[in-house]
Design a protein around this motif. Structure first.
Motif, PDB file in Angstrom:
ATOM      1  N   GLU A   6     -34.011 -34.432 -22.985  1.00 53.05           N
ATOM      2  CA  GLU A   6     -32.778 -33.300 -23.037  1.00 53.05           C
ATOM      3  C   GLU A   6     -31.852 -32.442 -22.463  1.00 53.05           C
ATOM      4  O   GLU A   6     -31.521 -32.520 -21.715  1.00 53.05           O
ATOM      5  CB  GLU A   6     -33.475 -31.984 -23.642  1.00 53.05           C
ATOM      6  CG  GLU A   6     -34.646 -32.604 -24.840  1.00 53.05           C
ATOM      7  CD  GLU A   6     -36.174 -31.353 -25.130  1.00 53.05           C
ATOM      8  OE1 GLU A   6     -36.790 -32.177 -25.679  1.00 53.05           O
ATOM      9  OE2 GLU A   6     -35.987 -31.262 -23.748  1.00 53.05           O
ATOM     10  N   ARG A  19     -24.913 -28.129 -29.855  1.00 51.50           N
ATOM     11  CA  ARG A  19     -25.856 -29.682 -29.947  1.00 51.50           C
ATOM     12  C   ARG A  19     -26.519 -29.936 -29.344  1.00 51.50           C
ATOM     13  O   ARG A  19     -25.946 -30.263 -27.905  1.00 51.50           O
ATOM     14  CB  ARG A  19     -24.316 -31.018 -30.243  1.00 51.50           C
ATOM     15  CG  ARG A  19     -24.942 -32.318 -30.800  1.00 51.50           C
ATOM     16  CD  ARG A  19     -24.313 -33.494 -30.427  1.00 51.50           C
ATOM     17  NE  ARG A  19     -23.484 -33.929 -29.670  1.00 51.50           N
ATOM     18  CZ  ARG A  19     -23.181 -35.485 -29.210  1.00 51.50           C
ATOM     19  NH1 ARG A  19     -23.305 -35.702 -30.538  1.00 51.50           N
ATOM     20  NH2 ARG A  19     -22.075 -35.219 -27.748  1.00 51.50           N
ATOM     21  N   SER A  21     -28.662 -32.891 -26.978  1.00 53.87           N
ATOM     22  CA  SER A  21     -29.422 -34.222 -26.892  1.00 53.87           C
ATOM     23  C   SER A  21     -30.203 -34.800 -26.404  1.00 53.87           C
ATOM     24  O   SER A  21     -31.259 -34.229 -26.018  1.00 53.87           O
ATOM     25  CB  SER A  21     -28.396 -35.467 -26.090  1.00 53.87           C
ATOM     26  OG  SER A  21     -26.618 -34.670 -26.662  1.00 53.87           O
ATOM     27  N   THR A  78     -30.353 -42.329 -27.764  1.00 53.50           N
ATOM     28  CA  THR A  78     -30.334 -41.067 -27.825  1.00 53.50           C
ATOM     29  C   THR A  78     -30.162 -40.287 -29.576  1.00 53.50           C
ATOM     30  O   THR A  78     -29.433 -41.089 -29.955  1.00 53.50           O
ATOM     31  CB  THR A  78     -28.837 -40.813 -27.575  1.00 53.50           C
ATOM     32  OG1 THR A  78     -28.902 -40.996 -25.973  1.00 53.50           O
ATOM     33  CG2 THR A  78     -28.468 -38.565 -27.602  1.00 53.50           C
ATOM     34  N   TYR A  80     -29.773 -36.676 -31.540  1.00 56.81           N
ATOM     35  CA  TYR A  80     -29.620 -35.149 -31.803  1.00 56.81           C
ATOM     36  C   TYR A  80     -29.874 -34.282 -32.695  1.00 56.81           C
ATOM     37  O   TYR A  80     -30.453 -34.551 -33.498  1.00 56.81           O
ATOM     38  CB  TYR A  80     -27.368 -35.897 -32.026  1.00 56.81           C
ATOM     39  CG  TYR A  80     -26.688 -36.987 -30.481  1.00 56.81           C
ATOM     40  CD1 TYR A  80     -26.528 -38.172 -31.367  1.00 56.81           C
ATOM     41  CD2 TYR A  80     -25.900 -36.650 -29.941  1.00 56.81           C
ATOM     42  CE1 TYR A  80     -25.976 -39.155 -30.432  1.00 56.81           C
ATOM     43  CE2 TYR A  80     -25.905 -37.559 -28.545  1.00 56.81           C
ATOM     44  CZ  TYR A  80     -26.270 -38.435 -29.228  1.00 56.81           C
ATOM     45  OH  TYR A  80     -25.599 -39.867 -28.663  1.00 56.81           O
ATOM     46  N   GLN A  82     -27.231 -31.185 -34.337  1.00 58.40           N
ATOM     47  CA  GLN A  82     -26.406 -30.299 -34.398  1.00 58.40           C
ATOM     48  C   GLN A  82     -26.555 -29.231 -35.072  1.00 58.40           C
ATOM     49  O   GLN A  82     -27.079 -29.157 -36.314  1.00 58.40           O
ATOM     50  CB  GLN A  82     -25.724 -31.368 -35.169  1.00 58.40           C
ATOM     51  CG  GLN A  82     -24.104 -30.325 -35.818  1.00 58.40           C
ATOM     52  CD  GLN A  82     -22.987 -29.820 -34.255  1.00 58.40           C
ATOM     53  OE1 GLN A  82     -22.871 -30.952 -33.592  1.00 58.40           O
ATOM     54  NE2 GLN A  82     -22.899 -29.251 -33.967  1.00 58.40           N
TER      55      GLN A  82
END
Length: 123
Positions: A6, A19, A21, A78, A80, A82
């Motif tokens: 992460e 954000r 990841s 990946t 995400y 947000q």
């Protein structure tokens, strides 16, 4: 062995965006769904959101609906998260996780966890 890494945590003010990841080392049938969880100080880990690699179907906890968006980039392996309009109560360590399907994610019966990333929201 599957590894999750992460990134993207930090210190923000209430109302700000961030954000996160989560890069997964490889995708297999046992990692078809990605989940995000968080654990605030003194509280149990709770589900935040989930997404499937195949269809991109998304799922959210009621507390974050309309403010958080989960997505994935299959080419980059990946996922995400947000986070918009962050609230003070969003302060927590955020973890990503991988599981065979969303049902397993929602049950929290996770085989693969990331190391966690700290998100601190100041009021």
């Amino acid at each position: 062995q599957v590894q999750l890494v992460e990134s993207g945590g930090g210190l923000v003010q209430a109302g700000d965006s961030l954000r996160l990841s989560c890069a997964i080392s490889r995708r297999t049938f046992s990692t078809a769904a990605m989940g995000w969880f968080r654990q605030a100080p003194g509280k149990e880990r709770e589900f935040v959101a989930a997404v499937t690699w195949g269809t991109g179907s998304t799922y959210y906890a009621d507390s974050v609906k309309g403010r958080f968006t989960v997505s994935r980039d299959n080419a980059k392996n990946t996922a995400y998260l947000q986070m918009n309009s962050l609230k003070f109560e969003g302060t927590a360590v955020y973890y990503c996780a991988a599981a065979p399907n969303v049902g397993v994610v929602l049950k929290g019966s996770i085989d693969y966890w990331g190391q966690g990333t700290q998100v601190t929201v100041s009021s």
